[in-house]
Design an enzyme around this catalytic site. Structure first.
Site, PDB file in Angstrom:
ATOM      1  CG  ASP A   1      -7.078   3.048  -1.385  1.00 44.34           C
ATOM      2  OD1 ASP A   1      -6.978   1.926  -1.921  1.00 44.34           O
ATOM      3  OD2 ASP A   1      -6.225   3.946  -1.507  1.00 44.34           O
TER       4      ASP A   1
ATOM      5  CG  ASP B  32      -3.253  -1.082  -1.297  1.00 47.49           C
ATOM      6  OD1 ASP B  32      -2.716  -1.292  -2.399  1.00 47.49           O
ATOM      7  OD2 ASP B  32      -3.959  -0.080  -1.062  1.00 47.49           O
TER       8      ASP B  32
END
EC number: 3.4.23.36
Length: 258
Positions: free
Chosen positions: A141, A173
Site C-alpha cells: 500500500d 483498492d
C-alpha cells in the site's frame, strides 16, 4: 437486447492491473518503508507512504493462523466469479457503465490476488512465521490521504486507546472502491427494467396492466345494437305523437251543454 463483446472491458482490467503492479513494484524497489521514505504529493494531506498490508483492503486483517491463506483462496474464487459475471453481463447486453464498473472491480481483485499469492515468494515479504510463503504475501500500500490521525478515546469499544490514521491503500483498492460506489449510485440505471420494444411510452400502473381490448367485431355488434335500440325508441315516440289515443279524442264531459 444486443449482446456485447467483453474483450474491451477485459482490456481495461488488464491496463489497471499493469498500472497497479507497476506502482507497487516501483514503491517496493525505490522507496523506503514508513515515514522515512514518505513523499508529499499535494501538501500535507496526499502522500506516498510505503507500508505492507498482511490482511484485507485498507489494512483490515483476519485474526487467525490460517486467516491469510483463507483470504487468498477467497480472493481467487472471487476473481473467477467476477470475471464470469462480467462475461455473462456482456452477453446479456448490460449497460456499459455497469460493465466498466465490473471491470474495475475485477482489476482490483486480481491486483491484490497477485500480491497475496506471489509476493511472499518473489519479494520475500511474507510475515514472519508464515507456514509457507505461497499465498501469504503482503499487499503493498502507498496512497496516504492524511486527513486524520491520532489516538481514539478509551471509551470507544474495541479500538479505544489505540493510535489510528486514515487508511493507506493502493490502486487495486481504489478500483474496487470506485467500481462498487458506481454500481450503488447508478443501480437504478444499471438494473432498471428495459423499455418494451416498439412502445413510445413505458407501460406502467394498474390501468395499463389490467386494461382489456375488445375485438373489433364485438365492438361493431354493440354499436349496431345500440343504434337499433335508439331507432326503435325514436319511431315509437313518433307514432305516439301522430296517433293520439282514443281518450284524447273524446269530448270532455264537463263541456257538454245540458
Amino acid at each position: 437486447m444486443i449482446q456485447k463483446s467483453p474483450y474491451k472491458f477485459f482490456l481495461l482490467t488488464l491496463l489497471l492491473i499493469i498500472l497497479d503492479q507497476s506502482v507497487k513494484l516501483a514503491v517496493h524497489f525505490y522507496m523506503a518503508p514508513g515515514f522515512a521514505g514518505q513523499v508529499k504529493l499535494a501538501g500535507d494531506w496526499l502522500k506516498l507512504h510505503y507500508v505492507l498490508n498482511p490482511g484485507m483492503a485498507f489494512g483490515m486483517q483476519l485474526g487467525h493462523e490460517y486467516g491469510k491463506l483463507l483470504l487468498s483462496i477467497f480472493r481467487l474464487f472471487a476473481m473467477v466469479g467476477i470475471g464470469y459475471y462480467l462475461v455473462m453481463l456482456a452477453h446479456r447486453g448490460a449497460p456499459n457503465g455497469l460493465l466498466w464498473a465490473m471491470a474495475m472491480i475485477l482489476a482490483g481483485a486480481v491486483g491484490n490476488v497477485i500480491d497475496s499469492s506471489f509476493y511472499g515468494v518473489f519479494l520475500n515479504n511474507a510475515p514472519y512465521g508464515s507456514p509457507t510463503p505461497w499465498f501469504h504475501g503482503q499487499v503493498i500500500d502507498m496512497v496516504f490521504v492524511d486527513i486524520w490521525e491520532g489516538f481514539i478515546p478509551e471509551w470507544v469499544p474495541v479500538w479505544g486507546g489505540q493510535y489510528y490514521s486514515t487508511p493507506i491503500f493502493n490502486i487495486a483498492d481504489s478500483c474496487i472502491f470506485i467500481g462498487v460506489c458506481s454500481i450503488l449510485f447508478f443501480q437504478r440505471r444499471f438494473f432498471g427494467e428495459p423499455p418494451v420494444e416498439g412502445s413510445l411510452l413505458p407501460i406502467t400502473g394498474p390501468d395499463a396492466t389490467e386494461a382489456s381490448v375488445l375485438p373489433a367485431a364485438d365492438f361493431i355488434d354493440e354499436a349496431d345494437e345500440s343504434h337499433t335500440d335508439h331507432t326503435k325508441e325514436a319511431e315509437t315516440a313518433a307514432e305516439d305523437n301522430q296517433h293520439p289515443t282514443p281518450e284524447s279524442v273524446l269530448p270532455d264531459e264537463s263541456k257538454r251543454v245540458e
